[in-house]
Scaffold this active site. Sequence first.
Site, PDB file in Angstrom:
ATOM      1  N   GLU A   1      88.350  34.940  75.074  1.00 16.33           N
ATOM      2  CA  GLU A   1      87.862  34.989  73.192  1.00 16.33           C
ATOM      3  C   GLU A   1      87.552  33.541  72.008  1.00 16.33           C
ATOM      4  O   GLU A   1      87.475  33.718  70.932  1.00 16.33           O
ATOM      5  CB  GLU A   1      89.905  35.337  73.111  1.00 16.33           C
TER       6      GLU A   1
ATOM      7  N   HIS B   1      85.514  42.044 100.272  1.00 18.08           N
ATOM      8  CA  HIS B   1      85.222  42.614 101.077  1.00 18.08           C
ATOM      9  C   HIS B   1      84.466  44.182  99.453  1.00 18.08           C
ATOM     10  O   HIS B   1      84.284  44.873 100.472  1.00 18.08           O
ATOM     11  CB  HIS B   1      86.168  43.118 102.345  1.00 18.08           C
TER      12      HIS B   1
ATOM     13  N   LYS C   1      89.119  48.131  66.123  1.00 20.13           N
ATOM     14  CA  LYS C   1      90.125  47.963  64.672  1.00 20.13           C
ATOM     15  C   LYS C   1      89.624  48.603  63.463  1.00 20.13           C
ATOM     16  O   LYS C   1      89.992  49.672  63.298  1.00 20.13           O
ATOM     17  CB  LYS C   1      90.677  47.061  64.885  1.00 20.13           C
TER      18      LYS C   1
END
Length: 445
Positions: free
Chosen positions: A286, A307, A421
């Site tokens: 951010e 793995h 948003k």
Amino acid sequence: MKITINNASSFVPAGSLSALAAQTSAANGLLESGKGAGNDFLGWVHLPSSISDSFLNEVQETADLLRSTCEAVVIAGIGGSYLGAKAVNEALAHTFDNFMHERKDPYVVYAGNNIGEDYLADLMEFLSDKTFGIVNISKSGTTTETALAFRLLKTMLEEKVGKQEARKRIVAVTDAKKGALRSLADKEGYKTFVIPDNVGGRFSVLTPVGLIAIAVAGHDIRALVRGAQDMEKQTGVGVACEDNPSAQYAAIRNALYQFGKSTEILVNFNPKLHFIAEWWKQLFGESEGKDHKGIFPAAVDFTTDLHSMGQWIQEGQRNIFETVITVKEPQKKVVIPSDEENLDGLNFLAGKRVDEVNKMAELGTRLAHVDGGVPNIIVEIERVDEYNIGALLYFFERACGISGYMLGVNPFNQPGVEAYKKNMFALLNKPGYEAESKAILARIK
Ligand code: PA5
């Protein structure tokens, strides 16, 4: 804490790292002088040294009250209002804490960090036969994920114990004056803590945002703060670049970025550090991912992910570097037993501690990855305890501020997180979003 960069500096042309020394010091100086971009969000820089005993007492008293009256405490928050506390609590808790029958601490569970209906339904089912409290954390006080979870949990709690009793079990951490949570908390008379205006979410773990949830979980917030205070001293402007671990880290990652290493993988060999990496991803992602720039922060848990992601890291596109958080001393001791029949062929390890095997896996992996063209930075901490985690958090915060300024971005805003948003509110017909609703509906028709 110790940082080792020689297996990373060997990947950049000679002199390129030392050429960044002046820029690194200047960037650190901007954090101090407040003359850089985003300078109204620098409250975290001297936060550790400004934390008073009386403030810590107040946090501890509030946490102790919840601890003594609740079987479970829900920590509601998202992003910067969640990840710091989650990271510290997961690092310090017994791995199987929530499965232990003999409990001295309340269950600490999280909400408001997703909008999963099944998650919330499961959580409410879990809480249904328990006395519980809520710590609701939101700086803006309007974040949908957190507000939604809080509405559900507050309703449940009030129905269970009545409004009067519920008020005693709810703590709000929010802005001093603004936002829906502030108005609600004032009206209901909840115990509140203030998130300072000048500290952004991802830098707020040492404010009540993180401290209250960490204290509720039973961890030593004083030792955590002490670790951060010591790291504040070790990373200040008066410290020479080569002695300043945050400056070193910021410089090497920017040097690597300049030479095409655009993804950083934070590695741990201790599963307790998984959420430290989640917190770190937000901190750097951010802060730096803007203006079409920034190192992409990724993370893996080793040896588990050797793995799965090991192949890619060893032989995939060579645009990555690794930063390994290595823990010198485990908190506990497990010795591998000998076996008479040795059917599993593991007697060559008999008598060794599990950590000796882990350390050799770590060394072997580091060498293999360096051989495969992956620069390697080592951040070594003594052990996973409050003091060392506090120091580690501040080390990364300071490095992030320096690194962001070196990259030429404002490390303290996050304009990009508004885009989803706006669309979500338009799609849900939130009042005030009428024009956006019309536009988005026309677009998806
Ligand atoms: O770092 C940030 O600013 C974000 O991650 C916020 O912390 C997150 O969106 C939660 O915001 P708030 O605390 O206002 O609910």
